[in-house]
Design a protein around this motif. Structure first.
Motif, short mmCIF file in Angstrom:
data_model
loop_
_atom_site.label_atom_id
_atom_site.label_comp_id
_atom_site.label_asym_id
_atom_site.label_seq_id
_atom_site.Cartn_x
_atom_site.Cartn_y
_atom_site.Cartn_z
N GLU A 1 92.84 73.17 6.46
CA GLU A 1 94.12 73.62 5.90
C GLU A 1 94.59 72.72 4.77
O GLU A 1 95.09 73.19 3.75
CB GLU A 1 95.18 73.68 7.00
N VAL A 2 94.41 71.42 4.94
CA VAL A 2 94.83 70.49 3.89
C VAL A 2 93.93 70.66 2.66
O VAL A 2 94.42 70.71 1.53
CB VAL A 2 94.78 69.03 4.40
N ALA A 3 92.64 70.79 2.90
CA ALA A 3 91.71 70.98 1.79
C ALA A 3 91.99 72.30 1.07
O ALA A 3 91.91 72.38 -0.16
CB ALA A 3 90.27 70.95 2.30
N PHE A 4 92.35 73.30 1.84
CA PHE A 4 92.69 74.60 1.24
C PHE A 4 93.88 74.44 0.30
O PHE A 4 93.88 74.93 -0.83
CB PHE A 4 93.01 75.61 2.34
N GLN A 5 94.90 73.73 0.76
CA GLN A 5 96.10 73.54 -0.06
C GLN A 5 95.77 72.73 -1.31
O GLN A 5 96.31 72.99 -2.39
CB GLN A 5 97.19 72.85 0.76
N GLN A 6 94.87 71.77 -1.17
CA GLN A 6 94.48 70.98 -2.34
C GLN A 6 93.72 71.84 -3.35
O GLN A 6 93.90 71.70 -4.56
CB GLN A 6 93.59 69.80 -1.91
N ALA A 7 92.89 72.74 -2.84
CA ALA A 7 92.09 73.57 -3.73
C ALA A 7 92.95 74.67 -4.37
O ALA A 7 92.67 75.10 -5.49
CB ALA A 7 90.92 74.20 -2.96
N ASP A 8 94.00 75.08 -3.67
CA ASP A 8 94.88 76.15 -4.15
C ASP A 8 95.90 75.55 -5.11
O ASP A 8 97.06 75.35 -4.79
CB ASP A 8 95.56 76.82 -2.96
N ILE A 9 95.45 75.31 -6.33
CA ILE A 9 96.23 74.50 -7.27
C ILE A 9 97.57 75.16 -7.61
O ILE A 9 98.59 74.49 -7.70
CB ILE A 9 95.40 74.26 -8.55
N ASN A 10 97.57 76.48 -7.77
CA ASN A 10 98.84 77.14 -8.12
C ASN A 10 99.62 77.59 -6.88
O ASN A 10 100.63 78.28 -6.99
CB ASN A 10 98.60 78.32 -9.07
N HIS B 1 88.60 82.14 -8.44
CA HIS B 1 87.34 81.60 -8.97
C HIS B 1 87.56 80.29 -9.73
O HIS B 1 86.77 79.36 -9.61
CB HIS B 1 86.69 82.63 -9.89
N ARG B 2 88.62 80.24 -10.50
CA ARG B 2 88.86 79.03 -11.29
C ARG B 2 89.15 77.84 -10.38
O ARG B 2 88.62 76.75 -10.58
CB ARG B 2 90.03 79.25 -12.25
N GLU B 3 89.99 78.06 -9.40
CA GLU B 3 90.32 76.97 -8.46
C GLU B 3 89.08 76.54 -7.68
O GLU B 3 88.86 75.35 -7.45
CB GLU B 3 91.43 77.44 -7.51
N TYR B 4 88.28 77.52 -7.28
CA TYR B 4 87.07 77.21 -6.52
C TYR B 4 86.08 76.43 -7.38
O TYR B 4 85.48 75.45 -6.95
CB TYR B 4 86.44 78.51 -6.02
N HIS B 5 85.93 76.86 -8.62
CA HIS B 5 85.03 76.18 -9.56
C HIS B 5 85.46 74.73 -9.75
O HIS B 5 84.63 73.81 -9.71
CB HIS B 5 85.02 76.94 -10.89
N ASN B 6 86.74 74.52 -9.95
CA ASN B 6 87.26 73.16 -10.10
C ASN B 6 86.94 72.32 -8.87
O ASN B 6 86.54 71.16 -8.97
CB ASN B 6 88.78 73.18 -10.31
N ARG B 7 87.14 72.92 -7.71
CA ARG B 7 86.89 72.20 -6.47
C ARG B 7 85.40 71.84 -6.33
O ARG B 7 85.06 70.74 -5.89
CB ARG B 7 87.35 73.05 -5.28
N MET B 8 84.54 72.78 -6.70
CA MET B 8 83.11 72.52 -6.58
C MET B 8 82.66 71.39 -7.50
O MET B 8 81.78 70.60 -7.17
CB MET B 8 82.30 73.80 -6.88
N ILE B 9 83.28 71.31 -8.68
CA ILE B 9 82.96 70.21 -9.59
C ILE B 9 83.39 68.88 -8.96
O ILE B 9 82.67 67.89 -9.02
CB ILE B 9 83.62 70.43 -10.96
N GLU B 10 84.56 68.88 -8.33
CA GLU B 10 85.01 67.67 -7.64
C GLU B 10 84.02 67.27 -6.55
O GLU B 10 83.65 66.09 -6.43
CB GLU B 10 86.38 67.90 -6.98
N VAL B 11 83.62 68.25 -5.74
CA VAL B 11 82.70 67.96 -4.64
C VAL B 11 81.38 67.41 -5.19
O VAL B 11 80.82 66.44 -4.68
CB VAL B 11 82.45 69.22 -3.78
N PHE B 12 80.90 68.03 -6.28
CA PHE B 12 79.64 67.58 -6.88
C PHE B 12 79.76 66.12 -7.34
O PHE B 12 78.88 65.30 -7.05
CB PHE B 12 79.28 68.48 -8.07
N TYR B 13 80.83 65.79 -8.02
CA TYR B 13 80.95 64.43 -8.54
C TYR B 13 81.17 63.40 -7.43
O TYR B 13 80.68 62.28 -7.52
CB TYR B 13 82.05 64.34 -9.59
#
Ligand SMILES: [Ca+2]
Ligand SMILES: [Ca+2]
Ligand SMILES: [Ca+2]
Length: 128
Positions: free
Chosen positions: A31-40, A47-59
């Protein structure tokens, strides 16, 4: 196929405890991670929020910052099959391969096909 994508591995929305051991934890509570990923904060991960999150996870996972994930770096993303995202079979997962596979999981988890992940869909993907 759906079970194959989701079974055991689920989404990579949340980094594994191995990442937390690096000292820069991504949230592992869904739930916390969901809220962090749900930027707006509109209650869905698009898709944009998910893409941003995936880049974070990758790095976070790419410990040596060479732009590829190998071995323990892949494990940090919560993947149990290191070869899963390695499409060209060179033994490492590039950013492009990582994102491509992540969106396969997004599509599998998006059970109502509205191109957004609701908290309920994320919970379902995690078997919660
Ligand atoms: Ca959103
Ligand atoms: Ca690396
Ligand atoms: Ca959805």
């Amino acid at each position: 196929m759906l079970r194959t994508v989701l079974g055991g591995v689920a989404l990579v929305l949340f980094a594994s405890t191995a990442t937390a051991q690096q000292g820069r934890p991504l949230e592992s509570d869904p739930e916390v991670a969901f809220q962090q990923a749900d930027i707006n904060a509109d209650g869905g991960i698009d898709h944009r929020e998910y893409h941003n999150r995936m880049i974070e996870v990758f790095y976070f996972a790419d410990g040596n910052r060479d732009g590829y994930l190998v071995g323990i770096e892949i494990a940090r993303t919560g993947r149990q099959n290191p070869a899963a995202g390695d499409v060209d079979g060179d033994g490492r997962v590039s950013m492009r391969e990582f994102i491509d596979e992540a969106f396969d999981r997004f599509d599998a988890a998006d059970t109502d096909d509205d191109e957004r992940l609701s908290l309920e869909e994320v919970r379902a993907a995690y078997g919660m």
